[in-house]
Design an enzyme around this catalytic site. Structure first.
Site, PDB file in Angstrom:
ATOM      1  N   LYS A  57       0.762  -1.337   0.001  1.00 31.60           N
ATOM      2  CA  LYS A  57      -0.079   0.033  -0.055  1.00 31.60           C
ATOM      3  C   LYS A  57       0.866   1.195   0.098  1.00 31.60           C
ATOM      4  CE  LYS A  57      -0.339  -0.229   5.030  1.00 31.60           C
ATOM      5  NZ  LYS A  57      -0.941  -1.560   6.115  1.00 31.60           N
ATOM      6  N   ARG A 155     -10.544  -0.888  14.941  1.00 31.12           N
ATOM      7  CA  ARG A 155     -10.382   0.220  13.818  1.00 31.12           C
ATOM      8  C   ARG A 155     -11.197  -0.503  12.592  1.00 31.12           C
ATOM      9  NH1 ARG A 155      -4.474   1.271  11.255  1.00 31.12           N
ATOM     10  NH2 ARG A 155      -5.121  -0.791  10.309  1.00 31.12           N
ATOM     11  N   TYR A 277      14.363  30.990   7.161  1.00 28.04           N
ATOM     12  CA  TYR A 277      13.208  31.687   7.605  1.00 28.04           C
ATOM     13  C   TYR A 277      13.362  31.904   9.130  1.00 28.04           C
ATOM     14  CZ  TYR A 277      11.144  31.077   3.036  1.00 28.04           C
ATOM     15  OH  TYR A 277      10.853  31.034   1.383  1.00 28.04           O
ATOM     16  N   MET A 328      10.472  24.664   1.835  1.00 28.02           N
ATOM     17  CA  MET A 328       9.625  23.792   1.146  1.00 28.02           C
ATOM     18  C   MET A 328      10.593  22.980  -0.070  1.00 28.02           C
ATOM     19  SD  MET A 328       6.430  24.545  -1.504  1.00 28.02           S
ATOM     20  CE  MET A 328       5.550  25.267  -0.319  1.00 28.02           C
TER      21      MET A 328
HETATM   22  C1  LIG Z   1      -0.062  -1.864   6.814  1.00 24.58           C
HETATM   23  C2  LIG Z   1      -0.240  -3.318   7.133  1.00 24.58           C
HETATM   24  C3  LIG Z   1       0.242  -4.375   6.999  1.00 24.58           C
HETATM   25  C4  LIG Z   1       1.527  -4.283   7.283  1.00 24.58           C
HETATM   26  O1  LIG Z   1       2.144  -3.826   8.634  1.00 24.58           O
HETATM   27  P1  LIG Z   1       3.925  -3.667   8.762  1.00 24.58           P
HETATM   28  O2  LIG Z   1       3.905  -3.019   9.998  1.00 24.58           O
HETATM   29  O3  LIG Z   1       4.222  -2.663   7.800  1.00 24.58           O
HETATM   30  O4  LIG Z   1       4.551  -5.144   8.470  1.00 24.58           O
HETATM   31  C5  LIG Z   1      -0.339  -5.867   7.525  1.00 24.58           C
HETATM   32  N1  LIG Z   1      -1.730  -5.914   7.475  1.00 24.58           N
HETATM   33  C6  LIG Z   1      -2.513  -4.751   7.410  1.00 24.58           C
HETATM   34  C7  LIG Z   1      -4.053  -5.177   7.613  1.00 24.58           C
HETATM   35  C8  LIG Z   1      -2.065  -3.619   7.105  1.00 24.58           C
HETATM   36  O5  LIG Z   1      -2.883  -2.589   7.135  1.00 24.58           O
END
Ligand SMILES: *Cc1c(COP(=O)(O)O)cnc(C)c1O
Length: 393
Positions: A57, A155, A277, A328
């Site tokens: 992801k 969650r 800045y 930036m």
């Molecule tokens: C992001 C995620 C992972 C991976 O977690 P890591 O700590 O990066 O290994 C695994 N399962 C789900 C559902 C996730 O959202």
């Protein structure tokens, strides 16, 4: 590196580039696909006999979704997790044959596109189940999916009430081919935390209720909790990219990404003059500053300029601390203590890499390595190295 100009060989109608000419690029992210593949292999060892999926992801944690996906597939990875349908469509275009789950579930209205790209949602509530059932009716055949049960993260995933309903009334799942049951750990990076064992115990009966589905609980740090947590499939993300799963413990994984920025300018600053800045940095003698070509828009956090633990870069074989606020697009570092001539206009400074660890940058910025990686963004020229990358090009 990167200074080799293309070379014309006399008498030969060809041009050889010993290494790509990087001089036009102000910021470079080098991704070592060999290290990625080695981390995948290491995960396999650590996971015993469980299948190792790839969590890709957020553009593969900032490393490039298609390139990382192809490298992992070449290493034997057959199952991938992206966040949503958009990422899934991108990965599908690169990898026609693999299984792709969307860990954020089934976004309202995304069902048809999910089907177009042959994506599997991680269904985490009854509304999603109902939407996927309707997709299956349109399709005229059962559609595969994961069922995501919440065991303590609170969650995504079925809460206890909805979980009881799903377990008691399987007709709710008509038209859904439950290929995977999963949950996600809240505290895997704290091996002693009581919630780990509690989540494990809550997951066991759920897993048992779906004997023909595969089961998955562990992220990277969860793999290190031991075989009880492995089930049929593990889901490492951070470890594949070289992140240290547990703070303060030896890191079993290899660094994958190196971020570098170019020196745009070197200037002398007289004693008493400020830089940047807010004029927060002042020269206490005649000092030399190097201006680098990245800033907070490149994921170099402003917090790295804080007085109580400023960031540092590695340049010309030495470390140079951040001087003044991060802009930036620009970053100023103090190179006064580096022998003159060692740092020149056009040189590359390492921001994150073998000399400036991900953990160091994260700690000094008051965040975690995950955020550092995913903040690097698309302004970097991405350069892929390693045998896998060579085999592809
Ligand atoms: C992001 C995620 C992972 C991976 O977690 P890591 O700590 O990066 O290994 C695994 N399962 C789900 C559902 C996730 O959202």
């Amino acid at each position: 590196m990167g200074h080799d100009a293309p070379m014309n060989l006399p008498g030969l109608d060809m041009t050889i580039s010993p290494s790509p000419d990087l001089s036009p690029y102000r910021a470079i992210l080098t991704v070592d696909l060999d290290a990625l593949v080695a981390n995948y292999a290491r995960s396999r060892e650590l996971a015993g006999g469980a299948e190792v999926s790839g969590v890709v992801k957020a553009d593969a944690y900032g490393h490039g979704l298609a390139q990382v996906g192809r490298a992992l597939a070449s290493a034997g990875c057959k199952t991938f997790f992206v966040a949503d349908v958009t990422e899934g469509a991108t990965l599908r275009a690169a990898l026609p044959g693999v299984v792709i789950y969307t860990s954020s579930g089934l976004t309202p209205g995304a069902g048809a596109e999910m089907r177009t790209h042959d994506l599997r949602p991680c269904l985490g509530n009854l509304a999603e189940v109902e939407a996927w059932r309707r997709e299956a009716e349109h399709a005229g055949s059962a559609l595969p999916a994961a069922l995501h049960f919440d065991t303590g993260l609170n969650r995504l995933g079925f809460d206890d009430r909805e979980a009881s309903r799903v377990l008691a009334d399987r007709s709710l799942l008509a038209g859904i081919d439950v290929a995977l049951v999963m949950s996600h750990l809240a505290c895997a990076d704290e091996p002693g935390h009581a919630l780990n064992a509690r989540q494990l115990e809550r997951f066991k009966p759920i897993r048992a209720a779906f004997p023909s589905a595969r089961a998955s609980l562990a992220n990277t740090a969860g793999i290190l909790l031991g075989p009880d947590y492995h089930f049929d499939l593990v889901r490492p993300g951070y470890g594949l990219y070289g992140g240290a799963p547990v703070e303060g413990q030896p890191n079993p994984f290899r660094l994958v990404a190196k971020a570098e920025a170019r020196v745009l300018h070197i200037r002398e600053v007289a004693a008493g003059e400020s830089s940047g800045y807010g004029a927060t940095w002042t020269a206490d003698r005649s000092q030399r500053l190097a201006v680098l070509s990245v800033g907070y828009a490149d994921g170099y956090f402003r917090a790295l300029a804080s007085a109580n633990g400023a960031g540092r870069v590695y340049i010309g074989g030495h470390y140079a601390p951040v001087a003044g606020r991060v802009s930036m697009d620009l970053l100023t570092v103090d190179v006064s203590d580096i022998p003159e001539g060692r740092v020149r206009r056009g040189d590359l400074a390492e921001l994150v890499g073998p000399h400036v660890s991900l953990d160091e940058v994260a700690n000094r910025a008051g965040t975690i390595g995950y955020e550092v990686l995913t903040s690097l963004g698309e302004r970097y020229k991405r350069l892929y190295t390693g045998a896998v990358a060579t085999a592809e090009s």
